[in-house]
Design a protein around this motif. Sequence first.
Motif, short mmCIF file in Angstrom:
data_model
loop_
_atom_site.label_atom_id
_atom_site.label_comp_id
_atom_site.label_asym_id
_atom_site.label_seq_id
_atom_site.Cartn_x
_atom_site.Cartn_y
_atom_site.Cartn_z
N ALA A 73 1.08 -1.10 0.20
CA ALA A 73 0.10 -0.38 -0.13
C ALA A 73 0.75 1.31 -0.21
O ALA A 73 0.65 2.12 -0.81
N ALA A 74 1.94 0.89 1.03
CA ALA A 74 2.72 2.39 0.79
C ALA A 74 3.56 3.17 0.08
O ALA A 74 3.96 3.51 -1.06
N GLU A 75 3.95 2.02 -1.24
CA GLU A 75 4.72 1.52 -2.54
C GLU A 75 3.25 2.12 -3.98
O GLU A 75 3.69 3.13 -3.73
N GLN A 76 1.99 1.73 -3.82
CA GLN A 76 1.37 2.55 -4.15
C GLN A 76 0.89 4.20 -4.25
O GLN A 76 0.69 4.52 -4.60
N LEU A 77 1.20 3.94 -3.04
CA LEU A 77 0.62 5.37 -2.44
C LEU A 77 1.32 6.30 -2.70
O LEU A 77 1.05 7.71 -3.18
N THR A 78 2.95 5.93 -2.50
CA THR A 78 4.04 6.98 -2.67
C THR A 78 3.72 7.47 -4.34
O THR A 78 4.03 8.52 -4.65
N GLY A 79 3.35 6.33 -5.58
CA GLY A 79 3.08 7.02 -6.87
C GLY A 79 1.86 7.82 -6.79
O GLY A 79 2.45 8.87 -7.53
N LEU A 80 0.90 7.67 -5.84
CA LEU A 80 -0.41 8.94 -6.06
C LEU A 80 0.31 10.00 -5.32
O LEU A 80 -0.11 10.46 -6.53
N ILE A 81 1.33 9.80 -4.41
CA ILE A 81 1.99 10.85 -3.73
C ILE A 81 2.85 11.44 -4.84
O ILE A 81 2.35 13.20 -4.84
N GLU A 82 3.38 10.94 -5.89
CA GLU A 82 3.86 12.02 -6.82
C GLU A 82 3.13 12.57 -7.82
O GLU A 82 3.94 13.79 -8.71
N HIS A 83 2.26 12.48 -8.16
CA HIS A 83 1.53 12.93 -9.63
C HIS A 83 1.34 14.00 -9.12
O HIS A 83 1.09 15.25 -8.07
N PRO A 84 1.81 15.23 -9.78
CA PRO A 84 1.47 16.87 -9.98
C PRO A 84 0.35 17.54 -9.78
O PRO A 84 0.47 18.30 -9.76
N LEU A 85 -0.86 16.51 -10.19
CA LEU A 85 -1.93 16.79 -9.04
C LEU A 85 -2.33 16.65 -7.66
O LEU A 85 -3.18 17.32 -7.40
N CYS A 86 -1.49 15.84 -6.87
CA CYS A 86 -1.87 15.71 -5.76
C CYS A 86 -0.98 16.81 -5.32
O CYS A 86 0.36 16.90 -5.00
N VAL A 87 -1.69 17.34 -4.48
CA VAL A 87 -0.91 17.92 -3.20
C VAL A 87 -1.08 18.27 -1.66
O VAL A 87 -0.81 19.30 -1.20
N ALA A 88 -1.08 17.20 -1.38
CA ALA A 88 -1.24 17.17 -0.11
C ALA A 88 -1.31 14.97 0.47
O ALA A 88 -1.94 14.53 -0.21
N VAL A 89 -0.95 14.61 1.17
CA VAL A 89 -0.83 13.26 2.20
C VAL A 89 -1.76 13.30 3.01
O VAL A 89 -2.39 14.16 3.94
N GLY A 90 -2.99 12.68 2.88
CA GLY A 90 -4.01 12.43 3.63
C GLY A 90 -5.13 12.00 3.03
O GLY A 90 -5.12 11.48 1.47
N GLU A 91 -6.50 11.88 3.46
CA GLU A 91 -6.49 12.25 4.68
C GLU A 91 -5.68 10.82 6.00
O GLU A 91 -6.34 9.52 5.45
N CYS A 92 -5.12 11.51 6.45
CA CYS A 92 -4.61 10.38 7.38
C CYS A 92 -4.56 11.26 8.73
O CYS A 92 -4.59 12.58 8.96
N GLY A 93 -3.94 10.72 10.14
CA GLY A 93 -4.32 11.16 11.64
C GLY A 93 -4.85 9.66 12.66
O GLY A 93 -4.56 8.65 12.08
N LEU A 94 -5.27 10.59 13.18
CA LEU A 94 -5.86 9.44 13.95
C LEU A 94 -7.74 9.71 14.36
O LEU A 94 -8.54 10.14 14.03
N ASP A 95 -7.74 8.46 15.22
CA ASP A 95 -9.36 8.90 15.08
C ASP A 95 -9.43 7.86 16.78
O ASP A 95 -10.08 6.81 16.49
N TYR A 96 -10.79 8.30 17.20
CA TYR A 96 -10.41 7.44 18.42
C TYR A 96 -12.07 7.52 19.15
O TYR A 96 -12.45 7.21 20.28
#
Length: 271
Positions: A73-96
């Motif tokens: 998943a990390a490898e595939q997500l990295t490819g998307l993050i490198e796309h020129p139209l990707c402006v942020a990493v996420g939605e990520c965080g914590l949910d308790y």
Amino acid sequence: MIDIGLNLASKRFKNKHELIRKALKEGVKGFILTGTSLEESKKVCQLADELSDCARFTAGFHPHNAKYWDAKAAEQLTGLIEHPLCVAVGECGLDYDLDRMFSSKEEQHLAFQAQLELAIQHNKPVFLHLRSALTKTGTQEILEDFKRIAQPYIEQGLKGVVHCFTDNTYMARELLALGFYLGITGWLTDQKRGADLRRAVELIPLDRLLIETDAPYLLPHNLPERPKDKTNKPEYLPYVLQAVAQSKRVTPEQLETITNDNVEQLFGVRF
């Protein structure tokens, strides 16, 4: 106006291009499409490609989906993050949230930290989700974990927005002190549940404010007429703008200019 949180990949939206056209007619100039899983991040990437004049996207694993995080998943997500139209990493965080904890705290911590590392590596801001348990110590617990995980990356220059912020003044002060922007939705207009947020918005500096619909969720309560299906749409962003402007004692036009500038400052894009 720029909607920094639109879940355009949602199955509740049938004609996605028509939805965007209607919002553009209402004065919304740009959209940041939210990725919450690998599949959804792929979908919003494709949609941003199709709507590149007015849309960008985020790519990430929501804490609910943290249990699916692995090396592939990390490898595939990295490819998307490198796309020129990707402006942020996420939605990520914590949910308790005790009623909706679909991934364990340990799984959430692992996926969150890994995504913060990707954000630093690719010089991207983070699109954050932070929801505490509704207990007396819930806010303190999640803030302690959030700070412990995020602080090393903040020291390396990490920036981001806590999207769909619905919390109180204490949480707002803590997140602002860490340097984050806060994204405000139609929750502000909910007379029963939005009191804490209305107090928090008063203390958020204008240069840290962003607006969003989080559509199809969180339908604003100040619409002249509520749709029968209760589905929020990006065309309703002007009502969020009006409510936030009223809370900040500025005109909607002034707030639109300010939040557009904030989008450019954080995400590096101007529509």
